[in-house]
Motif scaffolding. Sequence first.
Motif, PDB file in Angstrom:
ATOM      1  N   SER A  44       0.830  -1.207   0.000  1.00  0.00           N
ATOM      2  CA  SER A  44       0.000   0.000   0.000  1.00  0.00           C
ATOM      3  C   SER A  44       0.861   1.253   0.000  1.00  0.00           C
ATOM      4  O   SER A  44       0.552   2.228  -0.694  1.00  0.00           O
ATOM      5  CB  SER A  44      -0.920   0.009   1.218  1.00  0.00           C
ATOM      6  OG  SER A  44      -1.771  -1.097   1.211  1.00  0.00           O
ATOM      7  N   ARG A  48       0.858   4.075  -2.906  1.00  0.00           N
ATOM      8  CA  ARG A  48       0.634   5.493  -2.583  1.00  0.00           C
ATOM      9  C   ARG A  48       1.801   6.363  -3.031  1.00  0.00           C
ATOM     10  O   ARG A  48       1.611   7.502  -3.436  1.00  0.00           O
ATOM     11  CB  ARG A  48       0.387   5.639  -1.084  1.00  0.00           C
ATOM     12  CG  ARG A  48      -0.992   5.205  -0.670  1.00  0.00           C
ATOM     13  CD  ARG A  48      -1.312   5.598   0.766  1.00  0.00           C
ATOM     14  NE  ARG A  48      -2.678   5.280   1.088  1.00  0.00           N
ATOM     15  CZ  ARG A  48      -3.050   4.278   1.865  1.00  0.00           C
ATOM     16  NH1 ARG A  48      -2.141   3.505   2.428  1.00  0.00           N
ATOM     17  NH2 ARG A  48      -4.322   4.051   2.103  1.00  0.00           N
ATOM     18  N   GLN A  49       3.024   5.825  -2.948  1.00  0.00           N
ATOM     19  CA  GLN A  49       4.203   6.574  -3.402  1.00  0.00           C
ATOM     20  C   GLN A  49       4.115   6.825  -4.904  1.00  0.00           C
ATOM     21  O   GLN A  49       4.423   7.930  -5.370  1.00  0.00           O
ATOM     22  CB  GLN A  49       5.485   5.799  -3.052  1.00  0.00           C
ATOM     23  CG  GLN A  49       6.757   6.534  -3.373  1.00  0.00           C
ATOM     24  CD  GLN A  49       6.927   7.779  -2.519  1.00  0.00           C
ATOM     25  OE1 GLN A  49       6.460   7.836  -1.379  1.00  0.00           O
ATOM     26  NE2 GLN A  49       7.567   8.770  -3.075  1.00  0.00           N
ATOM     27  N   ARG A  52       1.487   9.537  -5.397  1.00  0.00           N
ATOM     28  CA  ARG A  52       1.997  10.876  -5.061  1.00  0.00           C
ATOM     29  C   ARG A  52       2.967  11.383  -6.115  1.00  0.00           C
ATOM     30  O   ARG A  52       3.078  12.583  -6.341  1.00  0.00           O
ATOM     31  CB  ARG A  52       2.675  10.860  -3.697  1.00  0.00           C
ATOM     32  CG  ARG A  52       1.728  10.928  -2.526  1.00  0.00           C
ATOM     33  CD  ARG A  52       2.452  11.184  -1.231  1.00  0.00           C
ATOM     34  NE  ARG A  52       3.379  10.122  -0.893  1.00  0.00           N
ATOM     35  CZ  ARG A  52       3.103   9.082  -0.127  1.00  0.00           C
ATOM     36  NH1 ARG A  52       1.909   8.969   0.410  1.00  0.00           N
ATOM     37  NH2 ARG A  52       4.001   8.145   0.129  1.00  0.00           N
ATOM     38  N   VAL A  82      -6.800   1.380  -0.597  1.00  0.00           N
ATOM     39  CA  VAL A  82      -5.758   1.935  -1.472  1.00  0.00           C
ATOM     40  C   VAL A  82      -6.248   1.971  -2.913  1.00  0.00           C
ATOM     41  O   VAL A  82      -6.067   2.971  -3.617  1.00  0.00           O
ATOM     42  CB  VAL A  82      -4.454   1.110  -1.345  1.00  0.00           C
ATOM     43  CG1 VAL A  82      -3.455   1.513  -2.402  1.00  0.00           C
ATOM     44  CG2 VAL A  82      -3.863   1.289   0.030  1.00  0.00           C
ATOM     45  N   GLU A  85      -8.649   4.741  -3.289  1.00  0.00           N
ATOM     46  CA  GLU A  85      -7.933   6.016  -3.320  1.00  0.00           C
ATOM     47  C   GLU A  85      -7.343   6.275  -4.705  1.00  0.00           C
ATOM     48  O   GLU A  85      -7.436   7.388  -5.232  1.00  0.00           O
ATOM     49  CB  GLU A  85      -6.827   5.987  -2.265  1.00  0.00           C
ATOM     50  CG  GLU A  85      -6.050   7.267  -2.127  1.00  0.00           C
ATOM     51  CD  GLU A  85      -4.977   7.156  -1.053  1.00  0.00           C
ATOM     52  OE1 GLU A  85      -3.982   7.890  -1.164  1.00  0.00           O
ATOM     53  OE2 GLU A  85      -5.128   6.347  -0.115  1.00  0.00           O
ATOM     54  N   VAL A  86      -6.753   5.253  -5.308  1.00  0.00           N
ATOM     55  CA  VAL A  86      -6.166   5.402  -6.643  1.00  0.00           C
ATOM     56  C   VAL A  86      -7.250   5.704  -7.664  1.00  0.00           C
ATOM     57  O   VAL A  86      -7.099   6.613  -8.497  1.00  0.00           O
ATOM     58  CB  VAL A  86      -5.382   4.132  -7.036  1.00  0.00           C
ATOM     59  CG1 VAL A  86      -4.958   4.191  -8.497  1.00  0.00           C
ATOM     60  CG2 VAL A  86      -4.167   3.954  -6.154  1.00  0.00           C
TER      61      VAL A  86
END
Length: 191
Positions: A44, A48-49, A52, A82, A85-86
């Motif tokens: 995850s 997320r990296q 970002r 996750v 979120e994406v």
Amino acid sequence: MAANINWRTINIDALDPESAYNFDLTTLTPAVQPVSSSEVQTLSGQVRQLLRGGNAEGALRGALENAPYGADEQGKAMHLSVVTEVLGQIRQAEMTPLLQRMYQAEGGSELCDTLMKYLYKGMGQGTPTSNSTPKNLTPQATGFSQVGGRHFGGGEGGGQAMSVFLSWHEKLVEMVGPGSIVRVMSDRRTV
């Protein structure tokens, strides 16, 4: 002697060697590697990296290629958040081109099926506090209870998440067809 046998209670499927009754259903379940929650948390963080860093397609690919089928419910819920979120970070105008590139790449059909699994999982989730009793529960004189309206995600942003899932579902079915829905519903590996 034949008078003592109740012929209606004999399970004739047990006597037929080719019957599904004699078939071990665990052989149909695909073998999945167990995944710990810490591994899901690491994945995850990597996804997320990428998100970002502005690589939404790479983040989505990474999340879908490494779906934790063998994780416990907590790990699966963490990965679902996750993926949600994406999906929420990708603009609607970018959905179709992204799905086309993903579908046309090697293993694209499997990635699209995995995305469909996450869409259905996200749409099927209740309120975040689903462990509590419903507030719209009305006892009836019949002894049954009547539950009020259905909550889609409930709380803050629940409607927005449902909108994201439905938009992605529409684009995905348009791209890969209804066969993806059938494959997802019949696959025993759950996300």
